[in-house]
Design an enzyme around this catalytic site. Structure first.
Site, short mmCIF file in Angstrom:
data_model
loop_
_atom_site.label_atom_id
_atom_site.label_comp_id
_atom_site.label_asym_id
_atom_site.label_seq_id
_atom_site.Cartn_x
_atom_site.Cartn_y
_atom_site.Cartn_z
N TYR A 153 40.11 34.68 44.41
CA TYR A 153 41.08 34.84 45.50
C TYR A 153 42.32 35.61 45.06
O TYR A 153 42.51 35.88 43.89
CB TYR A 153 41.39 33.53 46.20
CG TYR A 153 42.07 32.37 45.49
CD1 TYR A 153 42.73 32.49 44.29
CD2 TYR A 153 42.05 31.10 46.10
CE1 TYR A 153 43.35 31.40 43.71
CE2 TYR A 153 42.67 30.01 45.52
CZ TYR A 153 43.32 30.16 44.32
OH TYR A 153 43.94 29.09 43.75
N GLU A 154 43.09 36.02 46.04
CA GLU A 154 44.27 36.87 45.79
C GLU A 154 43.87 38.18 45.10
O GLU A 154 44.61 38.73 44.29
CB GLU A 154 45.29 36.08 44.96
CG GLU A 154 46.73 36.57 45.04
CD GLU A 154 47.27 36.63 46.45
OE1 GLU A 154 47.08 35.68 47.22
OE2 GLU A 154 47.86 37.67 46.80
#
Lengths: 594, 594
Positions: free
Chosen positions: A437-438
């Site tokens: 994620y990110e």
């Protein structure tokens, strides 16, 4: 499942490697001091160890979704209340809206402890701070006044609604709609997925930041706008009003971070959720970018922090578990497995990388503070360039290694590591999301070779590698450290060779350096981590001369740094070879033949 | 969650790299032929794809324990019935007791398919065959006659009861007791943990092989005996008699392989479980060693097989998932992510290692067959030495890389990889046990540097590396393969340097080479895997000359081998440096400072 905040190393890194005193001296941070930070570290450690760590296993049982409502795991709501009461949310929130406005460098030290103690829990304040940052930088005063004070206390939490089923890494594909209303608000509709803490019962309100398109928006990334969509509308007097038309449809069944609900959010099923435009139309993606550095640094810290927790668990087990005689010993009696060389190698592999990662992450946070607050514009610009280059390395390298480090922690436990009740498998499952994620590691690596290297003709990369060489040179002057110095120089030279390769090919055949982009990111991680370990050695030796460090800390730091130099730095050559010579073979096989 | 058995590569490896025809020509394997094997592969593929693969996800929900009884996951009992009916259990079980007595090389090809399709399920026949092997080699004719026929069909399954809470890697600590009775049987008591398929409802009886101590047994490994303890006693006429005093106390909540119950077994809670001594007293551990090579090879295959399944899933997703434009393309339209260089790099990293691992494992199985069946004693001895050296490499390297490969498969899926319903996370969780059970990687690596290298003065290691160099030499003569040839020679030289280091230090300071033992195991895996890929290139080029290979297979093999040479072989240098220069720093830090 005890957690002991590694305050000693955190303090050493803050003061000696990330130059906390000079950060405290920056305009706007006058209230910050080394003493204040010490107090924060001690209070934070107590909170992380005493409140957050004990409910981490319980969190693994997950949140419960029922009819659109989500109940956080047992103990989380109470812990959140204590966290809010202690004022932890606002540590780095802007001072003009109730936060404490402390430097990123100070906040990151506390954040490491939250993440180690309870990664799932830590995501709630992490996301809230991201939303605060976006609103603070880009929203109108009216919106700021409405939302920031109660987000800074943590009475309300924040979320980021970016991803849609067809729009993951590629936000150009976002389809959610925003239709302007006569009163200046917008009606938002669409479905968002992977919304961390998207719905829960810990706070009175949830402030969703949502990417959506206006009716007349251009296609692609230039047509995305950013909206505030609160769970409960806020009345003129600040009291909570009607429930907005946003609903948590379900929460995901995930590999890890079970404690944090990952929501599928539906906006506007009943006519449209009321939203408020943040800043100007069609600038949503640019606004997201302004908070990206903080967010990605935060995830890099998450990876390192879970690794630290897993390391502590592995050390504890290795001390307690007695099995097999010591190698080469005539005594048949079993010994604690920490005495077995391969167990020790695993522990040192974990430890050395964690220390290097902490130093690199904190160093980056320090640059982030200088980039935003230094009075000299040239210094700000130079620091910003440094931040821009380091962020994808910290995010990508820390999290990729977190997969390896937490897996090593399982391995140290042998068969017990595979049993969930032991608890160490949870760290491996939790850590696994951080490289995804990110921005996945692949996305970080493309950013690193493109915008952060090729686009600026390798300037920052070379400046950094020049510093690495300087440090290696100084190290060579110390007794017993010539191998370290030599390995660091060699690794830096390998990195330099790769930078040249990237610059040579990026414009004409970008697929070639892209094929080696993740190996390049890892190579930079290894080199820059080695650089930080070398800086640590120089610092600790200077402190020893001045009688300012205890022997144990010094011995441990020196041994850990040497291990890093002898076991991790030599990986640079293999990575460089793959980057420089292996570009063609990545893409050579016909797609149909896979 | 489709599985396509990679029959083409399996057949290529069997025939071209592992010399199936010469194995079929060994005495005792006269009924085996390339045609028969082809038929087995096709039937096996159908069974794996059609029966076992579809219930793998269901198996992840786990078995259910209630009052000592264990119900296998939905569909498993029926699948076991079909597996038994089709005669799959007895493939490599001895022909004199109802098995088919096929070579290990043939069995391993089928086993790869079972493991890929459904690792949890595959453990039931795997353990049963281990028990059959131990009984066949060491038990009395009476015991063989009583147990082997119905184990060979799979009507009864087998287990291995070795581990106790205080006796994991160190079996010297086994405490279970066996008290002789007047009728020649023994009363067994004690608790065993981590017993795979220790209790279930798929078969009529479960034959436990149990390590325990006689009352007058010497301490340590020389006082352990091996017993047969059936769940139901067997009457003189072969019918099932009374329930024995052995009970499944609980099953573990594990990180993966949820489909296979991992039992805590209690023997003798009500006076003693009736057991029968296998072979002579106090030789239990030696008997275990005789089946260890097969078992460890089998686990190496498990690692590779789960990797293959994860690879297929990743390829499928990478073809379907459309996201972001192609790098360097002016066309903004999204493309399937398989066109993105980093996705391709991950897929090639998986593919290259899986092919190398398959080749190395099958090559080892072929040596195993020659070691047991070759008419020439010198050839048998040479093959046995080869097997002894290769087994820890195959077990350790395949399974360590399975952790990386299955994690890469998750990464290819991005956020979807973290969602359990996607199914790929299960492969990562399932694979995680393979580097732990049947001897952790650390145990394999100690065996490799000790008994398999130092104890024989490096003879087999050098013989193998000599062969590697010869292959590299021949490869250098082919167009476009000089880089491969050079990298393989360099890697072999690095390995040679490490062998010399091990020989130099093992007798005097064993902790030094032990500190680098796992890096050495990985280095040998990389070199020997590269060797197999080089052999594959030579074979495929010869076939091409003879018009015996299709272009697609050739192109894919060449591209995959080149990738291996350019991305994996260069890691050898870094590993060698850590081994040769890093021994001291592993043990340098004071134990108290961790």
């Amino acid at each position: 499942m005890i957690y002991n905040a590694p305050i000693k190393d955190i303090r050493f890194v803050l003061n000696e490697l990330a130059d906390l005193p000079s950060v405290c001296a920056l305009p706007g941070y006058e209230e910050c001091s080394v003493d204040l930070v010490d107090a924060i570290l001690e209070e934070g450690a107590r909170f992380a160890e005493g409140v957050l760590a004990p409910i981490n296993r319980q969190g693994d049982k997950g949140s419960v979704w029922k009819d659109g409502e989500v109940t956080a795991p047992e103990g989380f709501k109470e812990a959140w209340r204590q966290y809010v009461d202690a004022g932890w949310v606002g540590l780095r929130a802007p001072a003009d809206f109730g936060g404490q406005g402390l430097p990123a460098l100070v906040a990151i030290a506390a954040e490491e402890m939250w993440c180690s103690a309870n990664l799932s829990f830590s995501l709630a304040p992490m996301l809230t701070l991201g939303a605060i940052e976006a609103i603070h930088h880009h929203a109108s005063d009216e919106l700021k006044q409405c939302y920031l004070p109660r987000m800074s206390t943590g009475e309300w939490t924040g979320t980021m609604n970016l991803t849609e089923p067809q729009a993951g890494s590629d936000l150009a594909q976002v389809r959610s709609r925003a239709v302007p209303q006569e009163d200046g608000s917008y009606l938002i509709s669409g479905q968002k997925i992977f919304i961390t803490w998207g719905e829960h019962d810990m706070a009175d309100n949830i402030v969703h930041l949502v990417l959506a398109r206006l009716p007349d928006a251009p296609a692609g990334v230039k047509g995305i706008s950013l909206f505030i969509v609160p769970k409960f509308l806020v009345n003129g007097d600040g009291s909570l009003g009607a429930r907005n038309d946003v609903r948590c449809v379900s929460i995901e069944h995930k590999l890890g971070i079970h404690g944090s609900p990952t929501a599928v959010m539906s906006f506007g099923d009943n006519g449209g959720a009321i939203g408020y435009l943040v800043g100007e139309a069609n600038k949503g993606l640019a606004y997201m970018f302004t908070m990206m550095n903080h967010a990605r640094l935060g995830v890099g810290v998450e990876g390192m922090a879970v690794s630290e927790r897993a390391y502590q668990k592995a050390v504890e087990y290795a001390r307690e578990r007695v099995q097999s005689r010591a190698i080469g010993s005539p005594d048949a009696a079993g010994v604690p497995i920490i005495r077995h060389p391969d167990i020790r190698r695993m522990l040192m592999t974990m430890r050395a990388q964690i220390e290097a990662q902490r130093a690199l992450a904190f160093y980056t946070a320090s640059a982030l503070d200088r980039a935003s607050a230094h009075p000299n514009p040239a210094e700000r610009a130079a620091s910003q360039a440094m931040v821009n280059f380091l962020i994808p390395v910290v995010k990508g390298w820390n999290t990729e290694q977190a997969n390896e480090i937490t897996s090593l922690a399982v391995q140290v436990h042998g068969g017990m590591g595979f049993i969930e009740e032991t608890g160490v498998a949870q760290y491996m499952r939790d850590a696994r999301i951080t490289a995804i994620y990110e921005g996945t590691t692949g996305i970080q690596a493309l950013d690193l070779i493109g915008r952060k290297t090729a686009a600026e003709n390798g300037e920052t990369a070379r400046r950094l590698l020049e510093e690495v060489r300087g440090t290696a040179e100084r190290l060579g002057g110390l007794e017993d450290l010539s191998l370290f110095s030599g390995n660091l120089k060699t690794a830096a030279a390998e990195a330099e060779r790769c930078v040249a390769y990237i610059l040579e090919h990026f414009a004409v055949s970008p697929a070639l350096p892209a094929a080696g982009s993740v190996p390049f990111l890892k190579l930079m991680g290894i080199v820059l981590g080695g650089w930080q370990m070398a800086r640590a050695v120089l610092a600790v030796e200077k402190m020893a001369k001045d009688g300012e460090v205890d022997d144990d800390f010094r011995q441990a730091k020196l041994a850990t740094a040497r291990f890093y130099a002898e076991h991790l730095l030599p990986q640079a050559g293999g990575l460089a070879a793959a980057i420089v010579e292996g570009g063609q073979s990545v893409m050579a096989m016909d797609e149909a033949l896979f």
